[in-house]
Scaffold this active site. Structure first.
Site, mmCIF file in Angstrom:
data_model
loop_
_atom_site.group_PDB
_atom_site.id
_atom_site.type_symbol
_atom_site.label_atom_id
_atom_site.label_comp_id
_atom_site.label_asym_id
_atom_site.label_seq_id
_atom_site.Cartn_x
_atom_site.Cartn_y
_atom_site.Cartn_z
ATOM 1 N N HIS A 11 -30.860 -4.135 -40.160
ATOM 2 C CA HIS A 11 -31.366 -4.415 -41.495
ATOM 3 C C HIS A 11 -32.805 -4.862 -41.399
ATOM 4 C CE1 HIS A 11 -31.606 -6.092 -45.560
ATOM 5 N NE2 HIS A 11 -30.563 -5.327 -45.822
ATOM 6 N N ASP A 48 -22.806 -2.121 -45.419
ATOM 7 C CA ASP A 48 -22.174 -0.799 -45.428
ATOM 8 C C ASP A 48 -21.161 -0.588 -44.312
ATOM 9 O OD1 ASP A 48 -23.495 0.410 -47.663
ATOM 10 O OD2 ASP A 48 -25.329 0.392 -46.480
HETATM 11 C C1 SDX Z 1 -28.820 -1.111 -47.048
HETATM 12 O O1 SDX Z 1 -33.078 -3.448 -47.682
HETATM 13 C C2 SDX Z 1 -31.948 -3.774 -48.187
HETATM 14 O O2 SDX Z 1 -31.757 -4.871 -48.650
HETATM 15 C C3 SDX Z 1 -30.898 -2.684 -48.172
HETATM 16 C C4 SDX Z 1 -29.442 -3.105 -48.492
HETATM 17 C C5 SDX Z 1 -29.274 -3.457 -49.977
HETATM 18 O O3 SDX Z 1 -28.307 -4.148 -50.312
HETATM 19 O O4 SDX Z 1 -30.066 -2.965 -50.799
HETATM 20 O O5 SDX Z 1 -29.028 -4.195 -47.709
HETATM 21 C C6 SDX Z 1 -28.483 -1.906 -48.270
HETATM 22 O O6 SDX Z 1 -29.596 -0.184 -47.155
HETATM 23 C C7 SDX Z 1 -28.232 -1.512 -45.704
HETATM 24 C C8 SDX Z 1 -28.753 -0.690 -44.520
HETATM 25 C C9 SDX Z 1 -27.912 0.571 -44.391
HETATM 26 N N1 SDX Z 1 -28.435 1.484 -43.367
HETATM 27 C C10 SDX Z 1 -27.840 1.693 -42.192
HETATM 28 O O7 SDX Z 1 -26.815 1.102 -41.863
HETATM 29 C C11 SDX Z 1 -28.473 2.770 -41.347
HETATM 30 C C12 SDX Z 1 -28.646 2.287 -39.927
HETATM 31 N N2 SDX Z 1 -29.655 1.264 -39.918
HETATM 32 C C13 SDX Z 1 -31.009 1.597 -39.693
HETATM 33 O O8 SDX Z 1 -31.447 2.872 -39.932
HETATM 34 C C14 SDX Z 1 -32.026 0.479 -39.825
HETATM 35 O O9 SDX Z 1 -31.538 -0.641 -39.175
HETATM 36 C C15 SDX Z 1 -32.519 0.098 -41.240
HETATM 37 C C16 SDX Z 1 -33.041 1.298 -42.015
HETATM 38 C C17 SDX Z 1 -31.409 -0.552 -42.050
HETATM 39 C C18 SDX Z 1 -33.681 -0.919 -41.081
HETATM 40 O O10 SDX Z 1 -34.753 -0.280 -40.489
HETATM 41 P P1 SDX Z 1 -36.080 -1.044 -39.995
HETATM 42 O O11 SDX Z 1 -36.177 -2.385 -40.589
HETATM 43 O O12 SDX Z 1 -37.236 -0.139 -40.252
HETATM 44 O O13 SDX Z 1 -35.837 -1.250 -38.475
HETATM 45 P P2 SDX Z 1 -36.351 -0.344 -37.323
HETATM 46 O O14 SDX Z 1 -35.969 1.068 -37.596
HETATM 47 O O15 SDX Z 1 -37.818 -0.618 -37.129
HETATM 48 O O16 SDX Z 1 -35.514 -0.875 -36.086
HETATM 49 C C19 SDX Z 1 -35.998 -1.791 -35.133
HETATM 50 C C20 SDX Z 1 -35.421 -1.369 -33.799
HETATM 51 C C21 SDX Z 1 -35.811 0.046 -33.416
HETATM 52 O O17 SDX Z 1 -35.764 0.091 -31.990
HETATM 53 P P3 SDX Z 1 -37.138 0.011 -31.153
HETATM 54 O O18 SDX Z 1 -38.024 1.153 -31.659
HETATM 55 O O19 SDX Z 1 -37.740 -1.328 -31.427
HETATM 56 O O20 SDX Z 1 -36.727 0.224 -29.745
HETATM 57 O O21 SDX Z 1 -33.974 -1.345 -33.843
HETATM 58 C C22 SDX Z 1 -33.519 -0.011 -33.653
HETATM 59 C C23 SDX Z 1 -34.712 0.893 -33.951
HETATM 60 O O22 SDX Z 1 -34.594 2.129 -33.288
HETATM 61 N N3 SDX Z 1 -32.442 0.196 -34.665
HETATM 62 C C24 SDX Z 1 -31.288 0.806 -34.397
HETATM 63 C C25 SDX Z 1 -30.543 0.723 -35.583
HETATM 64 N N4 SDX Z 1 -31.259 0.078 -36.525
HETATM 65 C C26 SDX Z 1 -32.429 -0.233 -35.960
HETATM 66 N N5 SDX Z 1 -30.815 1.393 -33.301
HETATM 67 C C27 SDX Z 1 -29.582 1.916 -33.393
HETATM 68 N N6 SDX Z 1 -28.805 1.879 -34.494
HETATM 69 C C28 SDX Z 1 -29.276 1.285 -35.611
HETATM 70 N N7 SDX Z 1 -28.527 1.249 -36.703
#
Ligand code: SDX
Length: 437
Positions: free
Chosen positions: A314, A372
Site C-alpha cells: 500500500h 483487497d
Molecule cells: C487499494 O491508496 C489507497 O488508499 C487505495 C485503497 C483504498 O481504499 O482506496 O486502499 C485500495 O487500492 C489497495 C491496493 C490494492 N492493490 C494491490 O493489492 C495490488 C498490489 N499492490 C501493489 O501494486 C502496490 O503495493 C500498490 C499499488 C498498492 C502501492 O504501490 P506503491 O506505493 O507505488 O509502491 P511501489 O510499487 O513503489 O512498491 C515499493 C516496493 C517495490 O519494490 P522495489 O522496487 O523497492 O524493489 O515494493 C514492491 C515494489 O516492487 N511491491 C511489491 C508489491 N507491492 C509493492 N512487490 C510484490 N508484490 C506487491 N504487491
C-alpha cells in the site's frame, strides 16, 4: 536547491544553490500528521517546480474527512477509528458522518435513511442502457456507462453551487448505486431486473436485488446483510487514493457529480487499486495449492516476471491495513454462517499471508495485506461472481467520493487541478517538408 526547517517559525527555507535566491515556505499544520510545506509561491518566487510523480510526497488538498497513519495502521473517519465504526455503526450512519462531519442524532439518522432510500429506483428509461451492452460485458464497464449517464437524467441536479442540489445528488448517487450494480449482475446472468425495496436496509436491499427473482419470495439472511453492511463500511472512504483524486480532479473543472463519480469508477477499476480484489482471487486460483506458494513467491520476487502479490502492499500503510484485519475476521463469521467449514481458498490465502509476512522481501519493503486481500474470499462465499467484486467497492466508495467532491466544491480556495511537468522532449525546431524527411 537546499532546504532547512525552522519549526518555531512554522516554515522551511529553500535556497537555490549557486544563487542568492531563497524563500520561506510556510508549514501548514494539520490537526494530526506531518506538517506540509506550502509550495504555491515557489514558481513565482524562485522559478522552479517540484517533481513528484505518483504524488508520494504531495498533499493535493486540505481535508477534514479521513486520516490515515500508515506507519501504525490507523484509519479514522472524522476522527472515529474504523474498528469502532465497523463494530457499532451502519453503512448509512457512516455515510452521514463522511458527508456531514458528525454521527447523526436519532432524528437525523431517520431523515438521512429516508432521504437515501426514497431515491433507490432508476429512471425507467435507464433500463434500455443495459440492452446496449454485450451480455458478457464486465460489470465495471456497465457501471462507468450507466453512472455517467445519470447526468442526462437529472438536469435539475447539475447546479453544483446549490447546496440543496448537492444534498439531493448525494442521496441519488448513494441510493442508486446498488440498483445499478445489481442490474449489471442480473443483465449478465439473463435474469429479470429486481426493483428495490425501500422497506429493507441499505445492504439488505442490495442483496435482495442481487439474489431475488420475481417467481418466488426471497428473504435476505440477516447475518449476510450485516456482513455486507460491514464490507461497505470498510470501503467507504480512504482519503486521497487514486480514484478519489480522480473524482476531485474531474470535479475541479466544475463537472457535475455524476460525471465525476463515473470518472472515479474508471480509476478504481485498475488492478493496482480496486480491481485488486478480483485479481487476488484469480491469483489464488492460479496458485491452486499451498505447495505452490514458495514457487509463486519466487516469481513475485523476480522483478522481470511482472508478477505481484495481489492484495499486498500500500502506498500509505507500511503496517497492517486495519481494514484487512476486520475483513479477515468477517471472513470466518460469514463462512461459519454459510456452513462452510473449510474453504481451500481461505486456507491458501492465510498460508500465503503467513509465508509472505516472514519473508525478507516483504518485510524489508513493509508489504502487508491490504483491504483487497480477504474481501474477495468473503464475497465469493456470499455468492458474488468475481467480476462483481470491484463493483461492490464502487458502491461503497461512492459516499467517500461524493464527500470528498462536496468538500472540494465548498472549499473557497479550490481551483482547477492543473499539474506541471519536467519537459524532456525536443527543444523548438523548424517544420521539415514531407519530401525532405
Ligand atoms: C487499494 O491508496 C489507497 O488508499 C487505495 C485503497 C483504498 O481504499 O482506496 O486502499 C485500495 O487500492 C489497495 C491496493 C490494492 N492493490 C494491490 O493489492 C495490488 C498490489 N499492490 C501493489 O501494486 C502496490 O503495493 C500498490 C499499488 C498498492 C502501492 O504501490 P506503491 O506505493 O507505488 O509502491 P511501489 O510499487 O513503489 O512498491 C515499493 C516496493 C517495490 O519494490 P522495489 O522496487 O523497492 O524493489 O515494493 C514492491 C515494489 O516492487 N511491491 C511489491 C508489491 N507491492 C509493492 N512487490 C510484490 N508484490 C506487491 N504487491
Amino acid at each position: 536547491m537546499s532546504g532547512s526547517t525552522t519549526n518555531a517559525g512554522g516554515s522551511v527555507t529553500v535556497t537555490l544553490d549557486g544563487t542568492n535566491k531563497s524563500m520561506k515556505l510556510p508549514l501548514l499544520p494539520g490537526t494530526i500528521g506531518p506538517e506540509v510545506a506550502d509550495i504555491r509561491k515557489l514558481y513565482s518566487e524562485l522559478g522552479i517546480f517540484t517533481y513528484d510523480p505518483g504524488y508520494g510526497g504531495t498533499a493535493a488538498c486540505e481535508s477534514k474527512i479521513t486520516y490515515i497513519d500508515g506507519d501504525v495502521g490507523v484509519l479514522l473517519h472524522r476522527g472515529y477509528p474504523i474498528e469502532q465504526l465497523a463494530e457499532h455503526s451502519t453503512f448509512l450512519e457512516v455515510a452521514h458522518l463522511l458527508l456531514n462531519g458528525e454521527l447523526p442524532t436519532p432524528a437525523e439518522k431517520h431523515d438521512f435513511e429516508q432521504g437515501v432510500m426514497r431515491h433507490t429506483m432508476l429512471h425507467e428509461q435507464l433500463r434500455s442502457f443495459y440492452n446496449g451492452f454485450r451480455r458478457d460485458a464486465h460489470p465495471m464497464a456497465i457501471m462507468c456507462g450507466v453512472v455517467g449517464a445519470l447526468s442526462a437524467f437529472y438536469h435539475d441536479s447539475l447546479d453544483i453551487n446549490d447546496p440543496e442540489v448537492r444534498r439531493i445528488s448525494a442521496f441519488r448517487l448513494i441510493a442508486k448505486m446498488p440498483t445499478i450494480a445489481a442490474w449489471a449482475y442480473k443483465y449478465a446472468i439473463g435474469q429479470p431486473f429486481i426493483y428495490p425495496r425501500n422497506d429493507l436496509g441499505y445492504a439488505e436491499n442490495f442483496l435482495y436485488m442481487m439474489n431475488a427473482v420475481p417467481a418466488e419470495e426471497y428473504h435476505v439472511n440477516p447475518v449476510l446483510a450485516r456482513a455486507m453492511d460491514l464490507i461497505l463500511i470498510l470501503h467507504a472512504d480512504h482519503e486521497q487514493n487514486a480514484s478519489t483524486s480522480t473524482v476531485r480532479l474531474a470535479g475541479s473543472t466544475g463537472a457535475n457529480p455524476f460525471a465525476c463519480i463515473a470518472a472515479g469508477i474508471a480509476s478504481l477499476w485498475g488492478p493496482a487499486h480496486g480491481g485488486a480484489n478480483e485479481a487476488v482471487l484469480k491469483m489464488l486460483r492460479e496458485i491452486g495449492h499451498v505447495d505452490n506458494i514458495p514457487g509463486f513467491l519466487e516469481k513475485v520476487k523476480d522483478k522481470n516476471s511482472g508478477v505481484l502479490l495481489m492484495g499486498f502492499g500500500h502506498r500509505v500503510y507500511k503496517n497492517y491495513d486495519p481494514r484487512a484485519k476486520i475483513m479477515q475476521h468477517t471472513c470466518h463469521a460469514v463462512l461459519k454462517e454459510l456452513g462452510i467449514k473449510d474453504d481451500p481458498l481461505l486456507d491458501l490465502a492465510a498460508e500465503l499471508e503467513r509465508i509472505a509476512l516472514h519473508d525478507e522481501y516483504f518485510i524489508s519493503r513493509k508489504l502487508y495485506p491490504n483491504v483487497d486481500f480477504y474481501s474477495g474470499i468473503i464475497l465469493k462465499a456470499m455468492g458474488f461472481p468475481t467480476s462483481m467484486f470491484t463493483v461492490l467497492f464502487a458502491v461503497a466508495r461512492t459516499v467517500g467520493w461524493f464527500s470528498q467532491w462536496k468538500e472540494m466544491i465548498e472549499d473557497p480556495s479550490q481551483r482547477i487541478g492543473r499539474p506541471r511537468q519536467v519537459y524532456t522532449g525536443p527543444t523548438q525546431r523548424d517544420y521539415v517538408a514531407l519530401d525532405q524527411r
